[in-house]
Motif scaffolding. Sequence first.
Motif, PDB file in Angstrom:
ATOM      1  N   ILE A   1      -8.688  -0.796  -1.672  1.00  0.00           N
ATOM      2  CA  ILE A   1      -9.551  -1.228  -2.774  1.00  0.00           C
ATOM      3  C   ILE A   1      -9.327  -2.718  -3.016  1.00  0.00           C
ATOM      4  CG2 ILE A   1      -9.644   1.034  -3.895  1.00  0.00           C
ATOM      5  CD1 ILE A   1      -7.501   0.088  -5.838  1.00  0.00           C
ATOM      6  N   GLY A   2     -10.201  -3.288  -3.850  1.00  0.00           N
ATOM      7  CA  GLY A   2     -10.196  -4.726  -4.060  1.00  0.00           C
ATOM      8  C   GLY A   2      -8.853  -5.295  -4.463  1.00  0.00           C
ATOM      9  N   ASP A   3      -8.194  -4.684  -5.449  1.00  0.00           N
ATOM     10  CA  ASP A   3      -6.910  -5.205  -5.918  1.00  0.00           C
ATOM     11  C   ASP A   3      -5.863  -5.183  -4.815  1.00  0.00           C
ATOM     12  OD1 ASP A   3      -7.991  -5.661  -8.384  1.00  0.00           O
ATOM     13  OD2 ASP A   3      -7.086  -3.901  -9.353  1.00  0.00           O
ATOM     14  N   ALA A   4      -5.856  -4.106  -4.025  1.00  0.00           N
ATOM     15  CA  ALA A   4      -4.874  -3.984  -2.943  1.00  0.00           C
ATOM     16  C   ALA A   4      -5.134  -5.014  -1.853  1.00  0.00           C
ATOM     17  CB  ALA A   4      -4.920  -2.576  -2.364  1.00  0.00           C
ATOM     18  N   LYS A   5      -6.412  -5.250  -1.551  1.00  0.00           N
ATOM     19  CA  LYS A   5      -6.746  -6.261  -0.549  1.00  0.00           C
ATOM     20  C   LYS A   5      -6.309  -7.643  -1.026  1.00  0.00           C
ATOM     21  CE  LYS A   5     -11.113  -4.920  -0.228  1.00  0.00           C
ATOM     22  NZ  LYS A   5     -12.526  -4.814   0.231  1.00  0.00           N
ATOM     23  N   GLU A   6      -6.572  -7.943  -2.286  1.00  0.00           N
ATOM     24  CA  GLU A   6      -6.201  -9.240  -2.841  1.00  0.00           C
ATOM     25  C   GLU A   6      -4.685  -9.431  -2.810  1.00  0.00           C
ATOM     26  OE1 GLU A   6      -6.539 -12.987  -4.340  1.00  0.00           O
ATOM     27  OE2 GLU A   6      -8.147 -11.671  -3.594  1.00  0.00           O
ATOM     28  N   GLU A   7      -3.950  -8.372  -3.131  1.00  0.00           N
ATOM     29  CA  GLU A   7      -2.487  -8.461  -3.114  1.00  0.00           C
ATOM     30  C   GLU A   7      -1.978  -8.745  -1.702  1.00  0.00           C
ATOM     31  OE1 GLU A   7       1.385  -5.807  -4.601  1.00  0.00           O
ATOM     32  OE2 GLU A   7      -0.607  -4.918  -4.541  1.00  0.00           O
ATOM     33  N   SER A   8      -2.576  -8.081  -0.707  1.00  0.00           N
ATOM     34  CA  SER A   8      -2.165  -8.317   0.679  1.00  0.00           C
ATOM     35  C   SER A   8      -2.472  -9.749   1.110  1.00  0.00           C
ATOM     36  CB  SER A   8      -2.875  -7.324   1.607  1.00  0.00           C
ATOM     37  OG  SER A   8      -2.400  -6.005   1.417  1.00  0.00           O
ATOM     38  N   ILE A   9      -3.650 -10.245   0.743  1.00  0.00           N
ATOM     39  CA  ILE A   9      -4.027 -11.608   1.119  1.00  0.00           C
ATOM     40  C   ILE A   9      -3.099 -12.627   0.470  1.00  0.00           C
ATOM     41  CG2 ILE A   9      -5.824 -13.362   0.850  1.00  0.00           C
ATOM     42  CD1 ILE A   9      -7.864 -11.031   1.193  1.00  0.00           C
ATOM     43  N   GLN A  10      -2.779 -12.413  -0.804  1.00  0.00           N
ATOM     44  CA  GLN A  10      -1.866 -13.331  -1.484  1.00  0.00           C
ATOM     45  C   GLN A  10      -0.493 -13.340  -0.823  1.00  0.00           C
ATOM     46  OE1 GLN A  10      -2.562 -15.636  -3.804  1.00  0.00           O
ATOM     47  NE2 GLN A  10      -4.690 -14.982  -3.500  1.00  0.00           N
ATOM     48  N   MET A  11      -0.022 -12.190  -0.375  1.00  0.00           N
ATOM     49  CA  MET A  11       1.264 -12.127   0.317  1.00  0.00           C
ATOM     50  C   MET A  11       1.211 -12.909   1.623  1.00  0.00           C
ATOM     51  SD  MET A  11       4.398 -11.247   0.543  1.00  0.00           S
ATOM     52  CE  MET A  11       4.561 -10.134  -0.867  1.00  0.00           C
TER      53      MET A  11
ATOM     54  N   GLY B   1       0.789  -1.227   0.000  1.00  0.00           N
ATOM     55  CA  GLY B   1       0.000   0.000   0.000  1.00  0.00           C
ATOM     56  C   GLY B   1       0.816   1.269   0.000  1.00  0.00           C
ATOM     57  N   CYS B   2       0.332   2.272   0.724  1.00  0.00           N
ATOM     58  CA  CYS B   2       0.773   3.655   0.545  1.00  0.00           C
ATOM     59  C   CYS B   2       1.953   4.033   1.436  1.00  0.00           C
ATOM     60  CB  CYS B   2      -0.399   4.598   0.803  1.00  0.00           C
ATOM     61  SG  CYS B   2      -0.918   4.603   2.536  1.00  0.00           S
ATOM     62  N   SER B   3       2.422   5.257   1.246  1.00  0.00           N
ATOM     63  CA  SER B   3       3.547   5.779   2.016  1.00  0.00           C
ATOM     64  C   SER B   3       3.192   5.971   3.487  1.00  0.00           C
ATOM     65  CB  SER B   3       4.020   7.098   1.407  1.00  0.00           C
ATOM     66  OG  SER B   3       2.958   8.019   1.274  1.00  0.00           O
ATOM     67  N   LYS B   4       1.901   6.137   3.807  1.00  0.00           N
ATOM     68  CA  LYS B   4       1.516   6.248   5.214  1.00  0.00           C
ATOM     69  C   LYS B   4       1.782   4.929   5.930  1.00  0.00           C
ATOM     70  CE  LYS B   4      -2.603   7.812   4.033  1.00  0.00           C
ATOM     71  NZ  LYS B   4      -2.350   8.153   2.607  1.00  0.00           N
ATOM     72  N   ASN B   5       1.525   3.811   5.267  1.00  0.00           N
ATOM     73  CA  ASN B   5       1.886   2.511   5.819  1.00  0.00           C
ATOM     74  C   ASN B   5       3.392   2.373   5.960  1.00  0.00           C
ATOM     75  OD1 ASN B   5      -0.725   1.628   6.070  1.00  0.00           O
ATOM     76  ND2 ASN B   5      -0.541  -0.084   4.651  1.00  0.00           N
ATOM     77  N   LEU B   6       4.119   2.893   4.988  1.00  0.00           N
ATOM     78  CA  LEU B   6       5.571   2.793   5.017  1.00  0.00           C
ATOM     79  C   LEU B   6       6.142   3.442   6.268  1.00  0.00           C
ATOM     80  CD1 LEU B   6       8.145   1.928   3.498  1.00  0.00           C
ATOM     81  CD2 LEU B   6       8.171   4.198   2.448  1.00  0.00           C
ATOM     82  N   VAL B   7       5.602   4.587   6.656  1.00  0.00           N
ATOM     83  CA  VAL B   7       6.072   5.273   7.865  1.00  0.00           C
ATOM     84  C   VAL B   7       5.877   4.376   9.082  1.00  0.00           C
ATOM     85  CG1 VAL B   7       5.640   7.218   9.417  1.00  0.00           C
ATOM     86  CG2 VAL B   7       5.752   7.593   6.942  1.00  0.00           C
ATOM     87  N   ASP B   8       4.730   3.689   9.173  1.00  0.00           N
ATOM     88  CA  ASP B   8       4.484   2.780  10.295  1.00  0.00           C
ATOM     89  C   ASP B   8       5.506   1.646  10.306  1.00  0.00           C
ATOM     90  OD1 ASP B   8       2.281   4.330  10.940  1.00  0.00           O
ATOM     91  OD2 ASP B   8       0.860   3.014   9.889  1.00  0.00           O
TER      92      ASP B   8
END
Length: 435
Positions: free
Chosen positions: A54-64, A12-19
Amino acid sequence: MRKNRVDIITMGCSKNLVDSERLMRQFEAHGFVCHHDSDNPCGEIVVVNTCGFIGDAKEESIQMILQLTLAKEQGRIGKLYVMGCLSERYLKQLQKEIPQVDGYYGKFDYMKLLDDLGMAEAVDCRGQRTLTTPAHYAYLKISEGCNRHCAYCAIPLITHRHKSRPMEEILDEVRWLVSQGVKELQVIAQELTYYGIDIDGKRHIAELVDQIADIPGVRWIRLHYAYPNQFPMELLEVMRKRDNVCKYLDLALQHVSDNMLSRMRRDTTSEETYQLVRTLREAVPGIALRTTMMVGFPGETEEDFQQLMDFVRWARFERLGAFAYSEEEGTYSARHYTDDVPEEVKQDRLGRLMALQQEISAEIEASAVGKTMQVIIDRRDGDFYVGRTQYSSPEVDPEVLIRVGNRRLRRGCFYEVRITDAEEFDLYGEVNRKS
């Protein structure tokens, strides 16, 4: 599996990256060696920081997550933990569906992982991060959450109401970042212009940016994710006067037709949107505007889309991204609208919009030929040094390519570069000898 190693993977985004960077600093304070986004995670601890936008991002996270559960079963990694937006929103479902994960944490309680591993949070490392970006730039998150209620957006369901960080805490972080060699700050928030509202009912983004600009060593400040409704005009005065505030603004507009803006619950009108763009151009001459547009929202007609195309032709955004609407459960649009624009129509409109922007971008980039611009060098890539002007954010915007010659250019340093050629999304240049 390697002992004393922690792998952290950020989706996901740069806000997650900071965490992720904050968590890495804590692990390192306890003697672990951290690796970020490794192609071959093999740590005794692996943490996935997920996206749930969004859907694609959720799917990518689940696959990881599923790939890493397999790696765990095969003994290639040790403990597996999940944090971030996906687990904030779908905690119970994930616990039920993927029980192989050793622990789930949300968007805001991820530091509890340290306690659960028997480590106290290192107080002297608060406000510090292990930077995963090149050493000369960093992301600076000034708030969390969003009080807006856009019809399509799931983010408020995940991050909840807007919460500003205390100004002095942010300024202390900037001072620390500068002490680590950071010269360029990407100021980020879900809703940048709302900063301070939850503290005393007033918008303090202009004051905050002005104070950041006063800190010695801050060479560039770039602003991301502003909202058009009730835009704080005093921020434009700061952008105009301060040399180290980049003439760049990321302003997510989404659409321009009154029909779409109303259905999207954007709290603005077509006329106000046109006027805001005029005001931005007039108040900050030479400003580069980045925006995001959505096509195929429920009820979008061909007339609505043509109004969007006309607006993009008129506004000539320096940077523009776009995406096709996808329904997100729990949002206003999912509850109240039917996703009635066929997928092939969405993709056709998306293609037409981006083809138009490609033409505009090519013309804008070509207009830079012959000009001399200040460029910061990010990296060397084969036969070229790759850098950016103040009008480009890392990873998402056009770059400046400088052919490697007798002179060695240093990453993180600024040079005066004469632009010699342009492509649709990139520039070519030569360093001035006196630079």
